[in-house]
Design a protein around this motif. Structure first.
Motif, PDB file in Angstrom:
ATOM      1  N   ASN A 253     -83.711  38.431   5.866  1.00  0.00           N
ATOM      2  CA  ASN A 253     -82.736  37.869   6.797  1.00  0.00           C
ATOM      3  C   ASN A 253     -82.831  38.725   7.962  1.00  0.00           C
ATOM      4  O   ASN A 253     -83.450  39.863   8.186  1.00  0.00           O
ATOM      5  N   VAL A 255     -80.545  39.882  11.531  1.00  0.00           N
ATOM      6  CA  VAL A 255     -79.311  40.327  11.924  1.00  0.00           C
ATOM      7  C   VAL A 255     -79.524  41.052  13.292  1.00  0.00           C
ATOM      8  O   VAL A 255     -80.210  41.616  13.666  1.00  0.00           O
ATOM      9  N   SER A 256     -78.399  40.615  14.217  1.00  0.00           N
ATOM     10  CA  SER A 256     -78.493  41.179  15.480  1.00  0.00           C
ATOM     11  C   SER A 256     -77.090  41.472  16.053  1.00  0.00           C
ATOM     12  O   SER A 256     -76.000  40.457  16.039  1.00  0.00           O
ATOM     13  N   LEU A 264     -69.745  43.789  12.451  1.00  0.00           N
ATOM     14  CA  LEU A 264     -70.226  42.748  11.870  1.00  0.00           C
ATOM     15  C   LEU A 264     -69.570  42.489  10.363  1.00  0.00           C
ATOM     16  O   LEU A 264     -69.305  43.360   9.763  1.00  0.00           O
ATOM     17  N   ILE A 266     -68.667  40.192   7.262  1.00  0.00           N
ATOM     18  CA  ILE A 266     -69.663  39.529   6.247  1.00  0.00           C
ATOM     19  C   ILE A 266     -68.833  38.971   5.100  1.00  0.00           C
ATOM     20  O   ILE A 266     -68.297  39.852   4.323  1.00  0.00           O
ATOM     21  N   VAL A 380     -70.233  47.690   9.847  1.00  0.00           N
ATOM     22  CA  VAL A 380     -70.623  46.568   8.958  1.00  0.00           C
ATOM     23  C   VAL A 380     -69.823  46.517   7.783  1.00  0.00           C
ATOM     24  O   VAL A 380     -69.877  47.248   7.037  1.00  0.00           O
ATOM     25  N   ARG A 401     -70.726  36.725  10.029  1.00  0.00           N
ATOM     26  CA  ARG A 401     -71.701  36.106   9.017  1.00  0.00           C
ATOM     27  C   ARG A 401     -71.203  36.064   7.808  1.00  0.00           C
ATOM     28  O   ARG A 401     -70.345  36.526   7.144  1.00  0.00           O
ATOM     29  N   LEU A 418     -78.458  34.826   5.042  1.00  0.00           N
ATOM     30  CA  LEU A 418     -77.254  35.227   5.918  1.00  0.00           C
ATOM     31  C   LEU A 418     -77.085  33.823   6.972  1.00  0.00           C
ATOM     32  O   LEU A 418     -78.251  33.550   7.792  1.00  0.00           O
TER      33      LEU A 418
END
Length: 458
Positions: A253, A255-256, A264, A266, A380, A401, A418
């Motif tokens: 995946n 992610v940025s 982030l 999720i 996160v 996400r 994701l």
């Protein structure tokens, strides 16, 4: 400042212990050939760094061994083990030797073989051969590698090796073809007394090279990438093709996030891949700060001062803590750490899973909103409480996400990918129906008639 990490985080990420997976991150990299190299590898991995220059030095050293396979040091393991054993043994060492004394000792050993004499004789021979191999390796490096391509850490050590071999005793050792009894005693006194400090430096360097070569070998074996660790001011965490190294045929995946969006969030149903992704991200951040390659195709991360995860937290029976109370204490701990050091990567999996939905919703909303305001750290957080994500969606500091679920022939299929946005998938009842849980409970009544009688008598 040392890198801040606690035992809970190391346990969550399986850095050293083999927990549920039966593997550890250390095991992946432990392709060392000797015990000293293994110990050195453990030290490297146990001490992530916050100094950009030192992180780069180790990464460049590993990369050098990756790119110069033919230049790798190959020391015979048995010879090295014996040499180390000999150096530690002091029962039969001599500080000064004479030809007469050495000749008499040799004759006595032939008449009555001595274990101590055998240790010295074989230990000296092993060490002479090791010195020859190390000198040839270091000499080739200085000839073949331009200074511009020579990592600073390796060049400094290599220059020290060549300097040691300008000492007369070491030069003579390189010329040895066979050792007579007197020569054995002379070199014994040199190796274990007069040049013991230099000998120990060379042995330690062999261990270090063994560890660095093991890391490079692991990078090739598991297809790992060499990350770029940027100054703290870059404020970014950017990974392409991130995967968990314990998962066979793992789905990668991207992610940025960073800048104004430092959190982030999720979402996704159970078993969609949230926990595995969070562990992969935590492991990669940890490895990057240890100067190790990471499980990704490419990774950039700005320097952080510590890592804190809450993935496998449990209740504490001895202290009388419930799962929920343990979670609250963990959040409190993180808050205290942020107060002392506001440059962390914080990872929470399923925040407040140990309480009722209402409290979990309210708690998640309050904690995530507070974390989002601390822009100097990365956060996160995963959840399956969709309502909490929807309530937070207006917060510009939060990126959302979710893990994608696709329907195939009327059944949900996990893609472990994701994607942007908030998940609305709820699969709890689908799984319960699929596993026929309710039907199996109802079947109890047909197989146990007494339960029916009890029910009718009420």
């Amino acid at each position: 400042m040392s890198f801040q990490i606690d035992d809970q985080t190391k346990k969550d990420l399986d850095i050293f212990g083999t927990y549920k997976s039966g593997k550890s991150v250390f095991d992946l990299f432990d392709l060392t050939t000797c015990k000293g190299g293994q110990d050195k590898l453990y030290k490297f991995l146990s001490e992530p760094m916050t100094d950009l220059e030192k992180i780069k030095e180790r990464k460049d050293a590993v990369l050098f061994f990756r790119n110069h396979v033919t230049s790798r040091l190959n020391i015979d393991k048995d010879s090295l083990d014996y040499a180390v054993y000999y150096l530690k043994d002091r029962n039969s060492s001599v500080r000064r030797a004479s030809k007469v004394w050495s000749a008499e000792r040799s004759i006595m050993n032939k008449l009555n073989p001595s274990q101590s004499y055998h240790v010295v004789e074989n230990g000296v021979n092993s060490l002479v051969n090791i010195l020859k191999t190390l000198y040839a390796f270091s000499s080739n490096l200085s000839k073949e590698v331009e200074d511009s391509n020579f990592p600073l850490l390796l060049k400094k050590d290599n220059d020290k090796v060549l300097e040691i071999f300008t000492i007369e005793e070491f030069q003579n050792a390189l010329k040895v073809k066979s050792l007579k009894p007197y020569d054995v005693d002379v070199y014994d006194s040199i190796f274990r007394y007069y040049q013991s400090r230099n000998i120990q430096f060379l042995i330690n360097l062999i261990y270090e090279y063994d560890a660095l070569q093991a890391i490079a070998n692991a990078a090739d074996k598991y297809n790992l990438a060499y990350p770029e660790v940027l100054p703290r001011s870059a404020n970014c965490l950017d990974a392409e093709g991130l995967f968990h190294p314990f998962v066979e045929n793992a789905v990668a995946n991207n992610v940025s996030f960073g800048g104004d969006s430092n959190l982030l969030f999720i979402t996704g149903p159970n078993m969609a891949g949230k926990s595995t992704f969070l562990k992969a991200l935590g492991v990669s951040a940890y490895l990057a700060h240890a100067g190790f390659p990471v499980p990704a195709k490419r990774m950039k991360i700005s320097l952080i001062s510590g890592l804190c995860t809450t993935i496998n937290i449990s209740d504490d029976i001895q202290s009388g803590y419930s799962h929920f109370y343990a979670e609250v204490l963990r959040v409190k701990y993180v808050a205290a750490q942020l107060k002392e050091n506001n440059n962390l990567l914080v990872i929470f999996d399923e925040l407040f899973r140990g309480t009722n939905v209402k409290d979990a919703y309210d708690g998640t909303l309050a904690i995530v909103s507070a974390f989002a305001r601390i822009k100097s750290s990365f956060f996160v957080i995963s959840t399956h409480i969709i309502e909490a994500a929807e309530s937070l969606s207006a917060n510009e500091n939060i990126s959302f996400r979710s893990f994608e679920i696709r329907e195939v022939d009327g059944h949900p299929t996990y893609t472990y990918k994701l994607k942007e946005g908030i998940s609305t998938d709820r699969l709890g009842m689908y799984i319960i129906r699929k596993e026929r849980v309710v039907e199996m409970i109802n079947e109890v009544l047909t197989t146990n008639p007494e339960d029916i009688n009890i029910e009718n008598n009420k």
